[in-house]
Design a protein around this motif. Structure first.
Motif, PDB file in Angstrom:
ATOM      1  N   SER A  85     -25.384  27.419  82.263  1.00 58.80           N
ATOM      2  CA  SER A  85     -25.317  26.004  82.554  1.00 58.80           C
ATOM      3  C   SER A  85     -25.174  25.161  81.287  1.00 58.80           C
ATOM      4  CB  SER A  85     -26.582  25.601  83.313  1.00 58.80           C
ATOM      5  OG  SER A  85     -26.371  24.468  84.078  1.00 58.80           O
ATOM      6  N   GLY A  86     -25.234  25.811  80.122  1.00 60.02           N
ATOM      7  CA  GLY A  86     -25.100  25.079  78.868  1.00 60.02           C
ATOM      8  C   GLY A  86     -24.857  26.023  77.705  1.00 60.02           C
ATOM      9  N   VAL A  87     -24.326  25.476  76.612  1.00 61.92           N
ATOM     10  CA  VAL A  87     -24.085  26.246  75.391  1.00 61.92           C
ATOM     11  C   VAL A  87     -24.504  25.415  74.188  1.00 61.92           C
ATOM     12  CG1 VAL A  87     -22.163  27.564  76.355  1.00 61.92           C
ATOM     13  CG2 VAL A  87     -21.700  25.470  75.114  1.00 61.92           C
ATOM     14  N   GLU A  88     -24.937  26.110  73.156  1.00 61.59           N
ATOM     15  CA  GLU A  88     -25.253  25.476  71.890  1.00 61.59           C
ATOM     16  C   GLU A  88     -24.788  26.400  70.779  1.00 61.59           C
ATOM     17  OE1 GLU A  88     -29.137  24.200  69.232  1.00 61.59           O
ATOM     18  OE2 GLU A  88     -29.327  24.191  71.410  1.00 61.59           O
ATOM     19  N   SER A  89     -24.209  25.818  69.716  1.00 66.49           N
ATOM     20  CA  SER A  89     -23.839  26.626  68.564  1.00 66.49           C
ATOM     21  C   SER A  89     -23.759  25.751  67.327  1.00 66.49           C
ATOM     22  CB  SER A  89     -22.502  27.339  68.784  1.00 66.49           C
ATOM     23  OG  SER A  89     -21.431  26.431  68.739  1.00 66.49           O
ATOM     24  N   TYR A  90     -23.841  26.407  66.176  1.00 62.70           N
ATOM     25  CA  TYR A  90     -23.612  25.705  64.923  1.00 62.70           C
ATOM     26  C   TYR A  90     -22.723  26.559  64.035  1.00 62.70           C
ATOM     27  CZ  TYR A  90     -27.184  28.610  62.611  1.00 62.70           C
ATOM     28  OH  TYR A  90     -27.906  29.659  62.105  1.00 62.70           O
ATOM     29  N   HIS A  91     -21.959  25.893  63.183  1.00 54.88           N
ATOM     30  CA  HIS A  91     -20.958  26.527  62.328  1.00 54.88           C
ATOM     31  C   HIS A  91     -21.473  26.592  60.894  1.00 54.88           C
ATOM     32  CE1 HIS A  91     -17.249  26.692  59.866  1.00 54.88           C
ATOM     33  NE2 HIS A  91     -16.817  27.445  60.867  1.00 54.88           N
TER      34      HIS A  91
END
Length: 164
Positions: A85-91
């Protein structure tokens, strides 16, 4: 190499290159469409998501921990018959890669059935857009990173749901 031209106004992306990505569907919905565009100058991807109505009651939702380290292959499936239901990421510029978390939601007495994996949906450095088949829900993600191309290939697991 030149920087890319500004995006056309009709393009809608959740994140900007090299920035954090955080997207969650409204409480009774789950992700139904995923679109992404890679850019070789930034060695990163823009992402967009759409949601579909899924739950007829209040779901319980839990964020995963990060499912990968930089440059690492991963396969993640939501536990307990839940749906993404959701995504989170960092580069991170040094690695030119992202770490990923997923929001998994479920309601009691519902089970996943007839699950399948897509093939890889993209070639390195390519745009892709994928919509989950009708009457199905995204429950898993698999990806691997290539250090030469500084990009990832993506595939998704999807299931039907039934009362159990």
């Amino acid at each position: 190499m030149q920087k890319p031209d500004d995006l056309r106004p009709e393009d809608r992306w959740v994140n900007e290159y090299d920035d954090k990505l955080l997207y969650t569907c409204p409480k009774s919905e789950t992700i139904s469409t995923i679109s992404s565009q890679h850019h070789s100058y930034y060695e990163d991807r823009l992402w967009d998501f759409q949601c579909q109505e899924t739950f007829n009651q209040q779901p319980s939702c839990v964020w995963s921990n990060y499912v990968n380290s930089f440059d690492e292959e991963f396969t993640f499936t939501c536990p307990f018959d839940s749906i993404i239901s959701g995504v989170e990421s960092y580069h991170h510029d040094k690695h030119e890669d992202r770490r990923w978390k997923f929001l998994c939601c479920r309601v009691n007495n519902t089970c996943n059935k007839l699950c399948s994996w897509t093939d890889y949906l993209n070639l390195f450095d390519d745009y892709f857009s994928w919509q989950v088949p009708e009457s199905n829900y995204i429950v898993g993600v698999s990806s691997y990173h290539d250090n030469y191309r500084e990009d990832r290939r993506w595939k998704y697991q999807y299931c039907e749901q039934e009362a159990c």
